[in-house]
Scaffold this motif. Structure first.
Motif, short mmCIF file in Angstrom:
data_model
loop_
_atom_site.label_atom_id
_atom_site.label_comp_id
_atom_site.label_asym_id
_atom_site.label_seq_id
_atom_site.Cartn_x
_atom_site.Cartn_y
_atom_site.Cartn_z
N GLY A 84 81.61 -20.12 -27.06
CA GLY A 84 81.03 -19.92 -28.38
C GLY A 84 79.52 -20.03 -28.46
O GLY A 84 78.98 -20.29 -29.54
N HIS A 85 78.82 -19.82 -27.35
CA HIS A 85 77.37 -19.91 -27.33
C HIS A 85 76.74 -18.51 -27.24
O HIS A 85 77.00 -17.76 -26.30
CB HIS A 85 76.90 -20.75 -26.15
N THR A 86 75.96 -18.19 -28.24
CA THR A 86 75.29 -16.89 -28.29
C THR A 86 74.01 -16.94 -27.48
O THR A 86 73.20 -17.86 -27.62
CB THR A 86 74.96 -16.51 -29.74
N ASP A 87 73.82 -15.95 -26.63
CA ASP A 87 72.59 -15.85 -25.85
C ASP A 87 72.28 -14.37 -25.66
O ASP A 87 73.14 -13.50 -25.83
CB ASP A 87 72.75 -16.53 -24.49
N SER A 88 71.04 -14.07 -25.34
CA SER A 88 70.62 -12.70 -25.12
C SER A 88 69.60 -12.66 -24.01
O SER A 88 68.99 -13.69 -23.66
CB SER A 88 70.01 -12.10 -26.39
N VAL A 89 69.40 -11.50 -23.45
CA VAL A 89 68.39 -11.32 -22.42
C VAL A 89 67.02 -11.70 -22.97
O VAL A 89 66.23 -12.40 -22.32
CB VAL A 89 68.38 -9.86 -21.91
N GLU A 90 66.73 -11.28 -24.19
CA GLU A 90 65.41 -11.55 -24.77
C GLU A 90 65.20 -13.04 -24.99
O GLU A 90 64.10 -13.56 -24.76
CB GLU A 90 65.24 -10.79 -26.09
N ALA A 91 66.23 -13.75 -25.46
CA ALA A 91 66.09 -15.19 -25.69
C ALA A 91 65.85 -15.92 -24.37
O ALA A 91 65.01 -16.82 -24.27
CB ALA A 91 67.31 -15.74 -26.40
N MET A 92 66.60 -15.54 -23.33
CA MET A 92 66.43 -16.16 -22.02
C MET A 92 65.03 -15.87 -21.48
O MET A 92 64.34 -16.77 -20.97
CB MET A 92 67.50 -15.63 -21.07
N TYR A 93 64.61 -14.63 -21.60
CA TYR A 93 63.27 -14.23 -21.14
C TYR A 93 62.19 -14.99 -21.90
O TYR A 93 61.26 -15.54 -21.29
CB TYR A 93 63.10 -12.73 -21.31
N ASP A 94 62.30 -15.03 -23.21
CA ASP A 94 61.28 -15.69 -24.02
C ASP A 94 61.19 -17.18 -23.68
O ASP A 94 60.09 -17.74 -23.63
CB ASP A 94 61.58 -15.51 -25.51
N TYR A 95 62.33 -17.81 -23.46
CA TYR A 95 62.31 -19.23 -23.13
C TYR A 95 61.63 -19.47 -21.78
O TYR A 95 60.76 -20.35 -21.66
CB TYR A 95 63.72 -19.83 -23.11
N LEU A 96 62.02 -18.72 -20.76
CA LEU A 96 61.43 -18.92 -19.44
C LEU A 96 59.94 -18.60 -19.44
O LEU A 96 59.15 -19.28 -18.77
CB LEU A 96 62.17 -18.08 -18.39
N MET A 97 59.54 -17.60 -20.19
CA MET A 97 58.12 -17.28 -20.29
C MET A 97 57.36 -18.41 -20.97
O MET A 97 56.25 -18.77 -20.57
CB MET A 97 57.92 -15.97 -21.05
N ALA A 98 57.95 -18.98 -22.02
CA ALA A 98 57.28 -20.03 -22.78
C ALA A 98 57.21 -21.35 -22.01
O ALA A 98 56.25 -22.12 -22.17
CB ALA A 98 57.99 -20.25 -24.11
N SER A 99 58.19 -21.62 -21.18
CA SER A 99 58.28 -22.93 -20.53
C SER A 99 57.76 -22.95 -19.10
O SER A 99 57.70 -24.02 -18.48
CB SER A 99 59.74 -23.41 -20.52
N THR A 100 57.38 -21.80 -18.57
CA THR A 100 56.94 -21.70 -17.19
C THR A 100 55.43 -21.64 -17.09
O THR A 100 54.78 -20.89 -17.82
CB THR A 100 57.55 -20.44 -16.52
N LYS A 101 54.88 -22.41 -16.18
CA LYS A 101 53.43 -22.38 -15.93
C LYS A 101 53.08 -21.07 -15.21
O LYS A 101 53.69 -20.73 -14.20
CB LYS A 101 53.03 -23.58 -15.07
N PRO A 103 53.68 -17.81 -15.78
CA PRO A 103 54.92 -17.08 -15.51
C PRO A 103 54.69 -15.69 -14.93
O PRO A 103 53.73 -15.01 -15.27
CB PRO A 103 55.58 -16.99 -16.89
N ASP A 104 55.59 -15.29 -14.03
CA ASP A 104 55.59 -13.94 -13.47
C ASP A 104 56.53 -13.12 -14.34
O ASP A 104 57.75 -13.16 -14.18
CB ASP A 104 56.07 -13.98 -12.02
N ALA A 105 55.96 -12.37 -15.26
CA ALA A 105 56.76 -11.65 -16.26
C ALA A 105 57.73 -10.66 -15.61
O ALA A 105 58.87 -10.51 -16.07
CB ALA A 105 55.85 -10.94 -17.24
N GLU A 106 57.30 -9.99 -14.56
CA GLU A 106 58.16 -8.99 -13.93
C GLU A 106 59.40 -9.64 -13.32
O GLU A 106 60.52 -9.15 -13.50
CB GLU A 106 57.37 -8.24 -12.85
N LYS A 107 59.20 -10.74 -12.62
CA LYS A 107 60.35 -11.41 -11.99
C LYS A 107 61.27 -12.04 -13.04
O LYS A 107 62.50 -11.96 -12.92
CB LYS A 107 59.86 -12.48 -11.01
N ILE A 108 60.68 -12.67 -14.04
CA ILE A 108 61.50 -13.29 -15.07
C ILE A 108 62.28 -12.23 -15.84
O ILE A 108 63.47 -12.42 -16.14
CB ILE A 108 60.62 -14.13 -16.02
N ARG A 109 61.66 -11.12 -16.14
CA ARG A 109 62.35 -10.03 -16.85
C ARG A 109 63.55 -9.54 -16.02
O ARG A 109 64.66 -9.39 -16.54
CB ARG A 109 61.38 -8.89 -17.11
#
Length: 497
Positions: A84-101, A103-109
């Motif tokens: 019952g947990h909603t997640d999306s590619v964009e939410a995962m991407y946005d979180y990793l981008m925000a929390s990573t020093k 960030p390598d956008a291409e690899k995270i995407r």
């Protein structure tokens, strides 16, 4: 390199004329049979390459097999959906981008977009993540629950920026360690089915190169097995030989905090040789100064409702942070001293002896004096916290309301989070700079033809302890290992053609 630091010495590359007509030839040679190397070898073989996999140890698994079995995956996996947990590619991407020093956008995407498919690929090895959820605060699920929060997704400011979702997928093995072993055993079976030739107790010693400078390319490697040595020619070499936490010279140079008062997380062969092999042919290094260091004070989850202060009696981090984020901030405090203060209602049973009980006090004033804090400082801090916690608020550090409870039921316990007292453990994060497909980059941004890297000896999306998520190393090691294997096989095909 200086002879005073043998652990920093770079293995001299060997010239291509060492390759003779009788020299063994493979399309792809992989160094290291951990999660990254195993996945790289499997995908290279499935892509049609003739693959040799070298492992210095007598068995497969490496440091990967020591871990509990967390894979950081999201975007709507079957476990997320079933629980019952909603997640999306964009939410995962946005979180990793925000929390990573940095960030390598291409690899995270790419990692986020392919996360569901990678989840399915992992299960295709022959196991299933249990379709269940663990709601508590723990380092890793105590049982076989398939999903939990293993990062700072619910911690401010991330929860206000991105809808939080749990992404820590654990293999169905109870306990804190060695869960990944079942994945490595299945991976070995698949590697053998795919026709990969595996040689244990055999390590790489040098790369073989053709050409000079910008025209230099990797065309093979030298190996050693006990007293036997040899050369293997290859169109592509993938280095997946682990980190450098067991190399005291590299630790002293790059991550000295890991060499002081810490328990190192790694196997004997996390000696940095893979990284130094890459350096020997011009590989650029990234994030080498960023260690992962942690001393979790939970479980039990109730302790998260306590208050963390430094030696001056001041709070400095939200207590509901992921344990490595908390530790990251502890080490930045004066003298790396910090304490968890928790009342008698929330102390719970001692399930996490890494952070020892220092003392108990009947009053906050006695505690303040006993800890040698400035008069009135701790009392003011605790009173302010309690006042706002009673209203479900934390204006100072925005601790999640789920973990806000006044600490008023004396006596109070003090657990010592200080470096040198708590048992901090750590490993290295940095490694060779690579492209999305694992090609090793030089300092000028060009690639070293024929050389690839994956796993703990490559710098990918996990870049510092403050934003780290449990499961990132296994997740990215397996994913980018697969990408490197496919890319190396394509190169071998192109070269052969």
């Amino acid at each position: 390199m200086s002879t005073a630091a043998p652990g920093l010495a770079l293995p001299e590359p060997l010239p291509a004329d060492r390759i003779e007509e009788s020299t063994e030839q493979f399309d792809v040679v992989v160094v290291g049979f951990g999660i990254a190397g195993g996945c790289a070898a499997l995908e290279a073989a499935r892509s049609g390459a003739r693959v040799l996999l070298l492992e210095k140890a007598a068995v497969h698994g490496g440091t990967s097999s020591m871990s509990g079995g967390h894979f950081y995956l999201g975007g709507g996996t079957a476990v997320q959906t079933a629980t019952g947990h909603t997640d999306s590619v964009e939410a995962m991407y946005d979180y990793l981008m925000a929390s990573t020093k940095d960030p390598d956008a291409e690899k995270i995407r790419a990692y986020c977009e392919d996360s569901v498919a990678h989840f399915e690929w992992l299960e295709s090895l022959g196991f299933e993540f249990e379709r269940s959820y663990f709601p508590g605060k723990a380092v890793i699920q105590p049982g076989t629950e398939g999903l939990m929060f293993t990062g700072n997704e619910k911690v401010w400011p991330y929860r206000d920026e991105v809808p939080p979702a749990p992404r820590g997928h654990k293999v169905p093995v109870p306990g804190d360690t060695e869960g990944t072993r079942i994945v490595m055993d299945l991976l070995r079976t698949e590697v053998e089915k795919a026709g990969v030739e595996v040689r244990f107790e055999t390590g790489a010693t040098n790369l073989v190169v053709d050409g000079d400078g910008a025209d230099q390319r990797v065309v093979g490697l030298a190996w050693r097995s006990f007293d036997a040595t040899g050369i293997v020619a290859a169109d592509a070499v993938i280095i997946a030989a682990g980190g450098f936490v067991m190399n005291p010279d590299m630790v002293a140079r790059y991550t000295p905090a890991l060499g002081s008062k810490l328990f190192t997380l790694g196997s004997t062969y996390d000696d940095g040789l893979g990284i130094r092999l890459g350096e020997s042919v011009g590989a650029a290094l990234e994030n080498m100064e960023e260690p992962f260091i942690t001393a979790p004070f939970y479980p039990p989850s109730s302790r998260v409702k306590g208050i963390i202060v430094n030696k001056l009696g001041q709070r400095f981090v939200a207590e509901d942070s992921y344990h490595a984020r908390t530790s990251y901030h502890v080490l930045a405090q004066p003298d790396s001293v910090a304490y968890l203060i928790v009342d008698s209602e929330h102390l719970g049973e001692d399930h996490m002896p890494l952070v020892p009980l220092k003392d108990g006090f009947e009053t906050l004033e006695e505690m303040e004096a006993g800890l040698g804090m400035p008069e009135g400082a701790l009392v003011a801090t605790v009173n302010r916290y309690n006042e706002h916690a009673a209203a479900g608020e934390d204006p100072d550090f925005h601790k999640h309301p789920d973990w806000l409870t006044p600490q008023t039921a004396g006596p109070w316990a003090v657990l010592d989070l200080s470096l040198g007292v708590a048992l901090y453990a750590g490993f290295t994060i940095g490694g060779m700079a690579t492209t999305l497909d694992g090609e090793v980059r030089r300092t000028d941004g060009s690639v070293v033809p024929g050389l690839y890297a994956a796993g703990a000896c490559a710098a990918n999306i996990a870049q510092d302890g403050n934003g780290y998520c449990s499961g990132t190393q296994l997740g990215e090691g397996s994913y980018f290992g697969r990408r490197a294997g496919v890319a190396a096989a394509v190169r071998a095909g192109a070269t052969a053609g």
